[in-house]
Design an enzyme around this catalytic site. Sequence first.
Site, mmCIF file in Angstrom:
data_model
loop_
_atom_site.group_PDB
_atom_site.id
_atom_site.type_symbol
_atom_site.label_atom_id
_atom_site.label_comp_id
_atom_site.label_asym_id
_atom_site.label_seq_id
_atom_site.Cartn_x
_atom_site.Cartn_y
_atom_site.Cartn_z
ATOM 1 N N ASN A 7 6.129 5.144 -1.275
ATOM 2 C CA ASN A 7 5.868 4.271 -0.417
ATOM 3 C C ASN A 7 6.596 3.283 -0.284
ATOM 4 O O ASN A 7 6.441 2.187 -1.237
ATOM 5 C CB ASN A 7 4.646 4.303 -0.937
ATOM 6 C CG ASN A 7 4.172 2.676 -0.338
ATOM 7 O OD1 ASN A 7 4.308 2.047 0.286
ATOM 8 N ND2 ASN A 7 2.303 3.013 -1.118
ATOM 9 N N ARG A 90 4.980 6.780 3.193
ATOM 10 C CA ARG A 90 3.649 6.239 4.081
ATOM 11 C C ARG A 90 3.903 5.132 4.926
ATOM 12 O O ARG A 90 5.417 4.682 4.337
ATOM 13 C CB ARG A 90 2.939 5.216 3.024
ATOM 14 C CG ARG A 90 2.103 4.123 2.977
ATOM 15 C CD ARG A 90 1.691 3.200 2.219
ATOM 16 N NE ARG A 90 0.839 1.999 2.813
ATOM 17 C CZ ARG A 90 0.842 0.735 2.979
ATOM 18 N NH1 ARG A 90 1.435 0.577 2.008
ATOM 19 N NH2 ARG A 90 0.152 0.286 3.256
ATOM 20 N N HIS A 179 -4.868 0.005 5.955
ATOM 21 C CA HIS A 179 -5.110 1.147 5.245
ATOM 22 C C HIS A 179 -5.752 2.242 5.749
ATOM 23 O O HIS A 179 -7.142 2.572 4.536
ATOM 24 C CB HIS A 179 -6.644 -0.232 4.157
ATOM 25 C CG HIS A 179 -6.506 -1.191 3.738
ATOM 26 N ND1 HIS A 179 -7.157 -2.106 3.153
ATOM 27 C CD2 HIS A 179 -5.150 -1.356 2.895
ATOM 28 C CE1 HIS A 179 -6.734 -3.100 2.447
ATOM 29 N NE2 HIS A 179 -5.668 -2.897 2.246
ATOM 30 N N ARG A 240 -5.593 -13.887 1.491
ATOM 31 C CA ARG A 240 -5.812 -14.945 3.477
ATOM 32 C C ARG A 240 -7.487 -14.817 3.979
ATOM 33 O O ARG A 240 -8.054 -14.045 2.955
ATOM 34 C CB ARG A 240 -5.060 -13.259 3.974
ATOM 35 C CG ARG A 240 -4.015 -12.563 4.359
ATOM 36 C CD ARG A 240 -3.307 -11.504 4.283
ATOM 37 N NE ARG A 240 -2.922 -10.798 3.507
ATOM 38 C CZ ARG A 240 -3.506 -9.017 3.235
ATOM 39 N NH1 ARG A 240 -3.676 -8.537 4.564
ATOM 40 N NH2 ARG A 240 -2.988 -8.295 2.334
ATOM 41 N N GLU A 384 -4.765 6.605 -2.157
ATOM 42 C CA GLU A 384 -3.787 7.160 -0.852
ATOM 43 C C GLU A 384 -2.591 7.795 -0.873
ATOM 44 O O GLU A 384 -2.470 8.512 -0.588
ATOM 45 C CB GLU A 384 -3.769 5.718 -0.948
ATOM 46 C CG GLU A 384 -4.533 5.032 0.300
ATOM 47 C CD GLU A 384 -4.179 3.337 0.001
ATOM 48 O OE1 GLU A 384 -4.078 3.158 -1.368
ATOM 49 O OE2 GLU A 384 -3.627 2.375 0.825
#
Length: 399
Positions: A7, A90, A179, A240, A384
């Site tokens: 990743n 990923r 995601h 955010r 993940e």
Amino acid sequence: MHVLVVNAGSSSLKYQLVHVETGRVIAKGICERVGSPESFIKHERNGEKAVTELPLPDHVASVHAVIDALVDGENPAIAALSDIHAIGFRIVHGGQYFDKSVIIDEEVIARIDELSELAPLHNKPAISAIRACQKLMPETPMVAVFDTSFFQTLPPAAYLYPIPYEYYEKYGIRKYGAHGTSHRYVAYRAAQMLGESLDDLKLITCHLGSGCSMTAIDHGQAIDTSMGFTPLDGLMMGTRCGIIDPAIVPFLMDHEGFNTAQINEVLNKKSGLLGISGTSNDLRSIDEAADKGDPRAAMAYEMFAHSVKRYLGSYTYLMAGVDAIVLTAGVGENSAKMRRLIFAGMQRLGIRIDDKKNKMMGSFERIISHEKSRVTVMVIPTDEEYMIAKDTYEIVSAM
Ligand code: ADP
């Protein structure tokens, strides 16, 4: 089969070596501050962690460092490179090209490169990592697992923005989501825990961490998700803003004299929990401050719950009901108080939390709703890397 999961981020490279059949993580770690003079690798094996400072000018150097960490030392994870049977990467952005994980070839790399504009911090580093692995292990099959592919089932009504259609055609401006691998994993686990097929369930999955997103999964297909053209859309997050009136952007640019980089900085790095509280992007600190009477921290806490509730309501309506709601990531897995706030007073909608179950702490899968609750509410720690390893295993085994 041993799958190496890679990743690559802008200045980091995370890895895990997974024995897929048992789900056992043989070794894992992270290269950090890649490209800076303070770079180092943190390697973990059998519960022992080792941090080694070494120059990591780029992701090619990081991949070499990872391989060395896996093969060398007193207690190597593998005896030789040939013990890595496949590699899963990923990939943050698969655009409209990829609706599932795929074997990496030159055409796939070209597509990932083409999509770099949509994920500038991630797609290019991933390609560097792929190239480095190809050089070291030319015979090893490699698979790309995209964060966006799970959302390619969204209907146009969900993924198009009501702006002139030509911008969709010209720039590909649409909802892509993010995601995806996390939502897919917790949905898959939820179905297993409920002993049902995903095809028979209406699920809402909530990934509530520093970044937050929610997905409506109707009979196994994602039909809407909260992150959009970029991960800035949707829920209020740590720093955010999530969804805001788009007119705020030109207003602030005019009144504060912000250029595009500055407005991006405000909305991505200075908003969310941090923007409202003025003190922290971390929900734990916000909670502590609110308990001590800080009104802005209390407001940030309330707003976070409100933002999640909005999407719960919206997605329940879009699917004409919901069988189970799944919570994951830092906040979803750990904050009993936030979960309580999100689900309080929803009995009329068939949602009843069992307070005792909700208060259980720890990183394990569990149902936190009352046995009489019509909607099952679950906490499922996301994984993940396992999902990437599983996809890689399935694709490579079928070859
Ligand atoms: P990421 O991986 O996206 O950086 P995480 O999934 O680790 O983020 O989530 C980070 C968030 O989870 C932070 O806001 C943190 O405060 C929150 N969190 C972690 N543990 C707890 C806890 N025990 N109570 C409340 N919030 C928590």
